[in-house]
Design an enzyme around this catalytic site. Structure first.
Site, PDB file in Angstrom:
ATOM      1  N   HIS A 132       0.833  -1.202   0.000  1.00 22.30           N
ATOM      2  CA  HIS A 132       0.000   0.000   0.000  1.00 22.30           C
ATOM      3  C   HIS A 132       0.870   1.256   0.000  1.00 22.30           C
ATOM      4  O   HIS A 132       1.932   1.302   0.624  1.00 22.30           O
ATOM      5  CB  HIS A 132      -0.929   0.000   1.216  1.00 22.30           C
ATOM      6  CG  HIS A 132      -2.000  -1.034   1.158  1.00 22.30           C
ATOM      7  ND1 HIS A 132      -3.331  -0.756   1.387  1.00 22.30           N
ATOM      8  CD2 HIS A 132      -1.963  -2.369   0.899  1.00 22.30           C
ATOM      9  CE1 HIS A 132      -4.049  -1.850   1.276  1.00 22.30           C
ATOM     10  NE2 HIS A 132      -3.234  -2.850   0.985  1.00 22.30           N
ATOM     11  N   HIS A 186      -3.448  -5.134   8.116  1.00 19.79           N
ATOM     12  CA  HIS A 186      -2.369  -4.157   7.985  1.00 19.79           C
ATOM     13  C   HIS A 186      -2.249  -3.399   9.319  1.00 19.79           C
ATOM     14  O   HIS A 186      -2.328  -2.175   9.377  1.00 19.79           O
ATOM     15  CB  HIS A 186      -2.629  -3.208   6.816  1.00 19.79           C
ATOM     16  CG  HIS A 186      -2.538  -3.896   5.482  1.00 19.79           C
ATOM     17  ND1 HIS A 186      -1.342  -4.072   4.826  1.00 19.79           N
ATOM     18  CD2 HIS A 186      -3.490  -4.471   4.715  1.00 19.79           C
ATOM     19  CE1 HIS A 186      -1.574  -4.715   3.693  1.00 19.79           C
ATOM     20  NE2 HIS A 186      -2.865  -4.976   3.602  1.00 19.79           N
ATOM     21  N   HIS A 207      -6.555 -11.329   5.658  1.00 15.41           N
ATOM     22  CA  HIS A 207      -5.405 -12.185   5.305  1.00 15.41           C
ATOM     23  C   HIS A 207      -4.481 -12.466   6.509  1.00 15.41           C
ATOM     24  O   HIS A 207      -3.453 -11.858   6.694  1.00 15.41           O
ATOM     25  CB  HIS A 207      -4.631 -11.677   4.087  1.00 15.41           C
ATOM     26  CG  HIS A 207      -4.264 -10.232   4.028  1.00 15.41           C
ATOM     27  ND1 HIS A 207      -3.687  -9.542   5.067  1.00 15.41           N
ATOM     28  CD2 HIS A 207      -4.362  -9.350   2.993  1.00 15.41           C
ATOM     29  CE1 HIS A 207      -3.450  -8.309   4.700  1.00 15.41           C
ATOM     30  NE2 HIS A 207      -3.858  -8.165   3.439  1.00 15.41           N
ATOM     31  N   ASP A 265      -7.017 -12.581  -2.778  1.00 17.00           N
ATOM     32  CA  ASP A 265      -6.236 -11.330  -2.815  1.00 17.00           C
ATOM     33  C   ASP A 265      -5.738 -11.094  -4.242  1.00 17.00           C
ATOM     34  O   ASP A 265      -4.642 -10.582  -4.469  1.00 17.00           O
ATOM     35  CB  ASP A 265      -5.072 -11.372  -1.824  1.00 17.00           C
ATOM     36  CG  ASP A 265      -4.530  -9.982  -1.491  1.00 17.00           C
ATOM     37  OD1 ASP A 265      -5.276  -9.010  -1.618  1.00 17.00           O
ATOM     38  OD2 ASP A 265      -3.337  -9.879  -1.118  1.00 17.00           O
ATOM     39  N   ALA A 298       3.001  -8.211  -3.816  1.00 20.51           N
ATOM     40  CA  ALA A 298       1.995  -7.203  -4.147  1.00 20.51           C
ATOM     41  C   ALA A 298       0.712  -7.906  -4.570  1.00 20.51           C
ATOM     42  O   ALA A 298       0.374  -7.982  -5.747  1.00 20.51           O
ATOM     43  CB  ALA A 298       2.500  -6.284  -5.250  1.00 20.51           C
TER      44      ALA A 298
END
Length: 363
Positions: A132, A186, A207, A265, A298
């Protein structure tokens, strides 16, 4: 035409040795195979799968094309790969991009394959940002909350991934009150901070393992709190983001069945070219992994049919448990009914697979 099946996923149960009568491209009867001689044989038949974390597909990224046509293209690419329902996922970006994605979700409301919207960031921990864009990370704000409330007011399922330890409690409470799925991801939250968020209504984790601090003997952190909770949790099962051993450990650690679901994802390369652009960087497939210019992961280059194969072959799950992780459980998370396999069902709404988890051509 009579299609014999070794396994048939229907109403949350795995049925063995069933036959499907096919007439004009639709299921006209479902019955035990008996002594009838089939025209074709499939190892598995199941309704198309459901994926709650889809960043892109078919060469398109939600962030790169946050409009109705972009969402439709992504959904179509995943449908070709066996996933019939997706939650398009817009990751950390400007408010304008996130708002455009929300408008696209509203415009496509009710269209096949598009369930709602997953907003992953920008309200995350910079230290756990992954791919990100650090320059676009910011605290949870009223703009995002109002946007989520608007989507929920229109009846759309919404998942929002954020770092709960950084969220303003009053704004977090409003997200929970909207009935959005508030998911921790995150994040660098401690176990105590995570448990406090769970008490406030946090109901999911994004995730597992990835973009989370590792557990230690004295600090279980967000991961330990997640595994011990009764909240739902997504996990990427590509053998790259999480090792097979760690997937096994996570599944065994959960306090009840049906809490963990698989996500792809997926990025634009699924059903598309082997590279795409994100935040001005070229992301390329290398040995089935997606790598950015910094050499970091990524997103993922996998679909849910391959995920199912991995769960069975590499993780060692019984087929019924693996199927629930790509179908029934994710649908439960966002309030959708279980997938239906019924008389009158179109073949295009089904995954018809061989023993190798390849699509069986029955045209």
């Amino acid at each position: 035409m009579l299609l014999a099946t070794d396994a048939l996923w229907r109403d949350g149960a795995l049925l063995r040795n069933m036959g499907l009568e096919i007439t004009a491209g639709r299921v006209s009867d479902i019955r035990p195979l008996g002594t009838d001689t089939p025209d074709l044989h499939a190892a598995l038949v199941a309704p198309l799968f459901t994926d709650l974390q889809v960043n892109g597909g078919g060469g398109v990224m939600v962030n790169g094309q946050p409009n109705a046509d972009g969402l439709r293209a992504i959904a179509a690419a995943h449908r070709r790969c066996g996933t019939g329902t997706i939650l398009p996922t817009v990751i950390t970006d400007s408010h304008d991009v996130i708002e455009a994605a929300a408008e696209a979700a509203l415009e496509t409301r009710g269209e096949p394959g598009l369930a709602g919207l997953h907003i992953e960031g920008p309200h995350i921990a910079p230290e756990r940002r992954g791919t990100h864009d650090a320059s676009k990370i910011r605290p949870l704000d009223e703009k995002t909350v109002i946007l989520v409330e608007r989507l929920r007011g229109a009846g759309l399922p919404v998942m929002i991934t954020l770092a709960p330890e950084l969220a303003d409690p009053a704004l977090l409470d409003r997200l929970v009150a909207s009935k959005a799925v508030v998911s921790a991801g995150h994040t660098k939250a401690t176990a105590e901070e995570t448990r406090a968020a769970l008490k406030r209504g946090l109901s999911c984790f994004t995730h597992l393992y990835n973009a989370m601090p590792p557990m230690t003997s004295r600090e279980p952190g967000v991961l330990g709190a997640a595994l011990n909770s009764h909240a739902h949790a997504g996990i990427i099962v590509d053998g790259i983001h999480v090792s097979w051993d760690m997937v096994r450990i996570a599944l065994r650690a959960r306090p009840a069945p049906g809490l963990t679901f698989a996500v792809s994802d997926a990025m634009a390369t699924v059903g598309g070219p082997d590279h795409f652009t994100l935040y001005g960087q070229t992301i390329t497939v290398r040995d089935n992994a997606l790598i950015n210019a910094e050499g970091s992961l990524a997103g993922a280059h996998i679909d849910l049919v391959r995920t199912l194969a991995n769960l069975v072959r590499h993780v060692g799950l019984p087929l019924s448990e693996a199927l629930a992780m790509v179908s029934d459980t994710p649908r439960k998370v966002i309030g959708l009914p279980a997938p239906a396999l019924h008389i009158g069902c179109a073949l295009t709404d089904l995954n018809i697979l061989t023993e190798e988890f390849d699509t069986l051509d029955i045209a």
